[in-house]
Design an enzyme around this catalytic site. Structure first.
Site, PDB file in Angstrom:
ATOM      1  N   ASN A   9       0.857  -1.196   0.000  1.00  0.00           N
ATOM      2  CA  ASN A   9       0.000   0.000   0.000  1.00  0.00           C
ATOM      3  C   ASN A   9       0.890   1.241   0.000  1.00  0.00           C
ATOM      4  OD1 ASN A   9      -1.808   2.042   0.542  1.00  0.00           O
ATOM      5  ND2 ASN A   9      -2.289   1.355   2.632  1.00  0.00           N
ATOM      6  N   TRP A  10       0.936   1.915  -1.147  1.00  0.00           N
ATOM      7  CA  TRP A  10       1.827   3.068  -1.283  1.00  0.00           C
ATOM      8  C   TRP A  10       1.272   4.319  -0.609  1.00  0.00           C
ATOM      9  CZ3 TRP A  10       3.711   2.845  -7.143  1.00  0.00           C
ATOM     10  CH2 TRP A  10       4.386   1.626  -7.348  1.00  0.00           C
ATOM     11  N   LYS A  11       0.020   4.276  -0.204  1.00  0.00           N
ATOM     12  CA  LYS A  11      -0.637   5.448   0.436  1.00  0.00           C
ATOM     13  C   LYS A  11      -0.453   6.682  -0.446  1.00  0.00           C
ATOM     14  CE  LYS A  11      -0.019   3.146   4.792  1.00  0.00           C
ATOM     15  NZ  LYS A  11       0.021   3.217   6.237  1.00  0.00           N
ATOM     16  N   HIS A  97      -9.469   0.870   5.185  1.00  0.00           N
ATOM     17  CA  HIS A  97      -8.118   1.028   5.746  1.00  0.00           C
ATOM     18  C   HIS A  97      -8.189   1.955   6.959  1.00  0.00           C
ATOM     19  CE1 HIS A  97      -4.018   2.416   6.281  1.00  0.00           C
ATOM     20  NE2 HIS A  97      -3.681   1.244   5.788  1.00  0.00           N
ATOM     21  N   GLU A  99      -6.566   4.404   7.948  1.00  0.00           N
ATOM     22  CA  GLU A  99      -6.477   5.863   7.714  1.00  0.00           C
ATOM     23  C   GLU A  99      -7.785   6.406   7.160  1.00  0.00           C
ATOM     24  OE1 GLU A  99      -2.817   5.397   5.589  1.00  0.00           O
ATOM     25  OE2 GLU A  99      -1.981   4.740   7.504  1.00  0.00           O
ATOM     26  N   GLU A 169      -5.023  -5.084  10.843  1.00  0.00           N
ATOM     27  CA  GLU A 169      -3.983  -4.080  11.024  1.00  0.00           C
ATOM     28  C   GLU A 169      -4.244  -3.310  12.315  1.00  0.00           C
ATOM     29  OE1 GLU A 169      -2.095  -2.839   7.033  1.00  0.00           O
ATOM     30  OE2 GLU A 169      -3.979  -1.782   7.179  1.00  0.00           O
ATOM     31  N   GLY A 175       2.658   2.292  10.699  1.00  0.00           N
ATOM     32  CA  GLY A 175       3.552   3.428  10.472  1.00  0.00           C
ATOM     33  C   GLY A 175       4.273   3.902  11.722  1.00  0.00           C
ATOM     34  N   SER A 215       3.672  -2.084  10.269  1.00  0.00           N
ATOM     35  CA  SER A 215       5.127  -2.111  10.426  1.00  0.00           C
ATOM     36  C   SER A 215       5.764  -3.437  10.008  1.00  0.00           C
ATOM     37  CB  SER A 215       5.524  -1.739  11.863  1.00  0.00           C
ATOM     38  OG  SER A 215       5.107  -0.412  12.160  1.00  0.00           O
TER      39      SER A 215
HETATM   40  P1  PGA Z   1       2.987   0.301   7.617  1.00  0.00           P
HETATM   41  O1  PGA Z   1       1.507   0.467   6.994  1.00  0.00           O
HETATM   42  O2  PGA Z   1       3.552  -0.971   7.033  1.00  0.00           O
HETATM   43  O3  PGA Z   1       3.732   1.523   7.150  1.00  0.00           O
HETATM   44  O4  PGA Z   1       2.839   0.236   9.082  1.00  0.00           O
HETATM   45  C1  PGA Z   1       0.664  -0.629   6.829  1.00  0.00           C
HETATM   46  C2  PGA Z   1      -0.677  -0.196   6.243  1.00  0.00           C
HETATM   47  O5  PGA Z   1      -1.172   0.870   6.593  1.00  0.00           O
HETATM   48  O6  PGA Z   1      -1.279  -0.910   5.424  1.00  0.00           O
END
Ligand code: PGA
Length: 253
Positions: A9-11, A97, A99, A169, A175, A215
């Site tokens: 996931n490149w966000k 997700h 976020e 998650e 993150g 992470s």
């Molecule tokens: P991260 O993000 O690996 O940077 O913790 C995972 C995600 O949000 O899918």
């Protein structure tokens, strides 16, 4: 047999140049096993989907989108439908997700409609669930994850739910560099598998892939993948570096 699945996931990262370079590097590094011993997807921002699709070429790396709107077309300024995503080559789409849930404010009901819209439009949704730190500390993890799953999959028939990939998650591990231990992750994955048995049946629950995210790095991917109910990884930060993402994929093979 469940083939392991690793998605990056490149966000809201990369641009039209760096996205292409990243996609090409991943594609050439995993040419031997992507789509064979492991399913791989990259999930770039909407506006780079087409250039990334071209860069992936015939690599067997699938393309995914980070979000989808609930309607198929019409006066919904700024939104993107499942059929549009399919049109540019997407196979997968993230729904719910953390976020989107916690920064943008999407409730379970909207996530459920997105899962439905994705399936109706021919996409494979990746339904993300996970608790906040305060919820874990208050021993509410199971309650929160159960609610997100029951609401997220509400109204989905057995046929439809078989199109879904689940992703656990824990929000506090995304993150942050903090990671759920493989045992902590396995506990919640087993809970999710059990819920799928209860809501559908054992055979279906067995076939659904449950990814861990939060992470994930080359150094922890293998231990996570050794857990019974962890069938793949959803990778954020480490998916922006071709070497790291490739190492995570190799750990999942
Ligand atoms: P991260 O993000 O690996 O940077 O913790 C995972 C995600 O949000 O899918």
């Amino acid at each position: 047999m469940r083939r392991p699945f690793v998605a990056g996931n490149w966000k809201m990262n990369t641009d039209s140049h760096t996205g292409v370079i990243l996609a090409e590097a991943i594609a050439s590094a995993v040419l031997e096993f992507a789509g064979r011993s492991v399913d791989v997807a990259v999930i770039p921002p909407f506006i780079y989907l087409q250039v990334v699709a071209r860069a992936l070429g015939a690599s067997h790396i699938a393309l995914g989108a980070q979000d989808v709107y609930i309607e198929s077309k019409g006066a919904f300024t700024g939104e993107i439908s499942a059929s549009m995503l399919k049109d540019v080559g997407c196979a997968y789409v993230l729904c719910g997700h953390s976020e989107r849930r916690h920064v943008i404010g999407e409730p379970d009901e909207l996530v459920n409609k997105k899962v439905m819209a994705a399936i109706s439009g021919g996409l494979l949704p990746i339904l993300c669930v996970g608790e906040l730190l305060a919820e874990r500390e208050a021993s509410r993890t199971n309650e929160v994850v159960t609610r997100q799953i029951k609401n997220g999959l509400a109204g989905l028939s057995v046929e439809k739910v078989s199109a879904v990939t689940m992703a656990y998650e824990p929000v506090w591990a995304i993150g942050t560099g903090l990671m759920a231990t493989p045992q902590q992750a396995q506990e919640v994955h087993a809970l999710i598998r059990g819920l799928l048995v209860e809501m559908y049946d054992g055979q279906l629950a067995d076939g659904i892939r449950i990814l861990y995210g939060g992470s994930v790095k080359p150094g922890n991917a293998e231990d996570l993948m050794h857990q019974r109910d962890i069938n793949g990884l959803l990778v954020g930060g480490a998916s922006l570096n071709a070497d790291d993402f490739t190492a995570v994929i190799q750990a999942a093979v």
